[in-house]
Enzyme design. Structure first.
Site, mmCIF file in Angstrom:
data_model
loop_
_atom_site.group_PDB
_atom_site.id
_atom_site.type_symbol
_atom_site.label_atom_id
_atom_site.label_comp_id
_atom_site.label_asym_id
_atom_site.label_seq_id
_atom_site.Cartn_x
_atom_site.Cartn_y
_atom_site.Cartn_z
ATOM 1 N N HIS A 221 -16.688 -53.095 13.398
ATOM 2 C CA HIS A 221 -15.464 -52.625 12.713
ATOM 3 C C HIS A 221 -14.272 -53.358 13.330
ATOM 4 C CE1 HIS A 221 -12.949 -49.052 11.040
ATOM 5 N NE2 HIS A 221 -12.134 -50.069 11.329
ATOM 6 N N HIS B 250 -10.460 -55.693 12.330
ATOM 7 C CA HIS B 250 -9.483 -56.155 11.334
ATOM 8 C C HIS B 250 -9.008 -57.551 11.707
ATOM 9 C CE1 HIS B 250 -9.136 -52.142 9.472
ATOM 10 N NE2 HIS B 250 -9.435 -51.734 10.702
ATOM 11 N N HIS C 140 -13.791 -44.202 6.252
ATOM 12 C CA HIS C 140 -12.673 -43.753 7.080
ATOM 13 C C HIS C 140 -12.575 -42.248 6.840
ATOM 14 C CE1 HIS C 140 -8.665 -44.311 9.106
ATOM 15 N NE2 HIS C 140 -8.628 -43.062 8.678
ATOM 16 N N ASP D 2 -12.499 -51.331 16.059
ATOM 17 C CA ASP D 2 -11.329 -51.035 15.242
ATOM 18 C C ASP D 2 -10.103 -51.780 15.760
ATOM 19 O OD1 ASP D 2 -9.855 -50.091 13.148
ATOM 20 O OD2 ASP D 2 -9.587 -48.072 13.959
HETATM 21 C C1 NCD Z 1 -6.270 -49.873 10.811
HETATM 22 C C2 NCD Z 1 -5.391 -51.034 10.329
HETATM 23 O O1 NCD Z 1 -4.318 -51.236 10.898
HETATM 24 O O2 NCD Z 1 -5.814 -51.746 9.415
HETATM 25 N N1 NCD Z 1 -5.453 -48.959 11.534
HETATM 26 C C3 NCD Z 1 -5.882 -48.014 12.413
HETATM 27 O O3 NCD Z 1 -5.041 -47.266 12.911
HETATM 28 N N2 NCD Z 1 -7.139 -47.871 12.764
HETATM 29 C C4 NCD Z 1 -6.955 -49.250 9.632
HETATM 30 C C5 NCD Z 1 -8.018 -48.248 9.987
HETATM 31 O O4 NCD Z 1 -9.134 -48.614 10.388
HETATM 32 O O5 NCD Z 1 -7.752 -47.055 9.871
HETATM 33 ZN ZN ZN Z 2 -10.141 -49.919 11.152
#
Ligand code: NCD
Ligand code: ZN
Length: 333
Positions: free
Chosen positions: A13, A15, A132, A239
């Protein structure tokens, strides 16, 4: 304490974003991880075969050695054909963002009814549903608990669907997963295992530790640790969610912790504190791969007991634990 040699880990996971910074974020992950599951809440979102293929190509250009597990974002009314076409283009995961729950999710899903066809197509193609799990209507610290009945319904209505509840943050969610069927897995982040609401807002407000779901108190953190140490279906997802420093330090900080640069050293400290360093490799390198039906990675990393101070800024963002000295460091072997 001696060094630890581990199979190269997976980040199930993460981004990577789309615009500026993307190449740096990707390389930061590929420095220590051999495989990653990039999340689809990019701008534009990953929700059709063409956008997905173009995105995967950009990520691969930034880090050719990084294996990808591709995901798409599910939208209300999404057709089964779109999901099937994405599966043919390599997608293995469909992500469920409740509408308004987190970054770039205003166009998310109001209720599971809205994606019934897409869910059936996930089931049929063997794709995994990544969730989520927060109900944005509930008070902020209650949101994960409030979503659990929805998850229970999803599992009951789709008896063959494989589901991952992402970034566990509460005891109740951890217990839900522990008591769940084999087709239910979960990810846990390094920051939810390391920090609590007090680190976020007990003294000064630390926007760089603000994420969704929000960090909870010690009881919850300890329940997450227990789940991570005991359950084969609970595995690592950082994350890592970088936002530009200026935005995080504005009057309205978006949710997301830049975790990739520090996740493995933080985890080593947690597992050491739990006297369970021998179980770290299963958590980061084996269990997730098994859940997703993938072979373990071939590379190796070494965790070393070499204190280092986390820089105040990396790649235009402020990493978790910036400025503090961590006991463990990590290197490729
Ligand atoms: C994530 C993002 O910034 O894309 N933010 C977060 O607080 N975890 C999105 C997500 O996974 O909820
Ligand atoms: Zn995330």
């Amino acid at each position: 304490m001696r060094d630890l040699l581990l199979r190269a880990p997976d980040d199930f996971h993460v981004h990577f974003r789309s615009g500026p910074g993307m190449g740096e974020y990707v390389r930061r992950t590929s420095a220590f991880f051999d495989r990653a599951l990039p999340m689809p809440n990019t701008l534009p979102p990953l929700a059709d075969p063409e956008t997905l293929a173009a995105y995967a190509e950009k990520v691969r250009a930034a880090a050719p050695g990084l294996d990808l597990v591709l995901s798409i974002k599910l939208f209300p009314g999404m057709s089964a054909d779109t999901v099937r076409a994405c599966a043919r283009a390599g997608a293995r995961v469909g992500k469920y963002y409740p509408a308004g729950a987190t970054t770039h999710s205003r166009d998310g899903i109001p209720t599971p009814r809205e994606i019934r066809d897409a869910l059936e197509a996930l089931e049929e193609t063997g794709m995994v549903l990544s969730v989520h799990g927060e109900d944005p209507e509930a008070p902020v610290l209650e949101r994960e608990r409030a979503f659990l009945p929805v998850l229970r319904g999803l599992l009951a209505d789709h008896p063959r669907l494989r589901v991952v509840l992402e970034h566990l943050s509460t005891r109740e969610a951890a217990e839900f997963v522990l008591a769940g069927p084999d087709r239910l897995g979960a990810t846990v982040t390094a920051h939810h295992l390391s920090f609590t609401t007090d680190d976020l807002a007990g003294g000064a407000l630390r926007p760089h530790l603000f994420c969704k779901p929000v960090l909870q108190d010690r009881t919850h953190r300890d329940a997450l640790r227990k789940a991570v140490l005991s359950c084969d279906r609970v595995f690592f997802g950082s994350d890592s969610a970088p936002h530009p420093r200026g935005l995080k330090e504005s009057g309205e900080a978006p949710a997301g912790v830049y975790a990739a640069p520090v996740a493995l050293p933080l985890l080593a400290a947690v597992f050491e504190e739990e006297e369970a360093l021998d179980r770290l490799e299963a958590f980061v390198s084996f269990r997730g791969a098994r859940f997703y039906g993938l072979p373990p990675n071939r590379g190796r990393i070494r965790l070393t007991r070499e204190p280092w101070t986390v820089p105040e800024e990396m790649d235009g963002a402020v990493p978790a634990a910036a400025g503090s000295t961590l006991a463990w460091n990590v290197e490729r072997v």
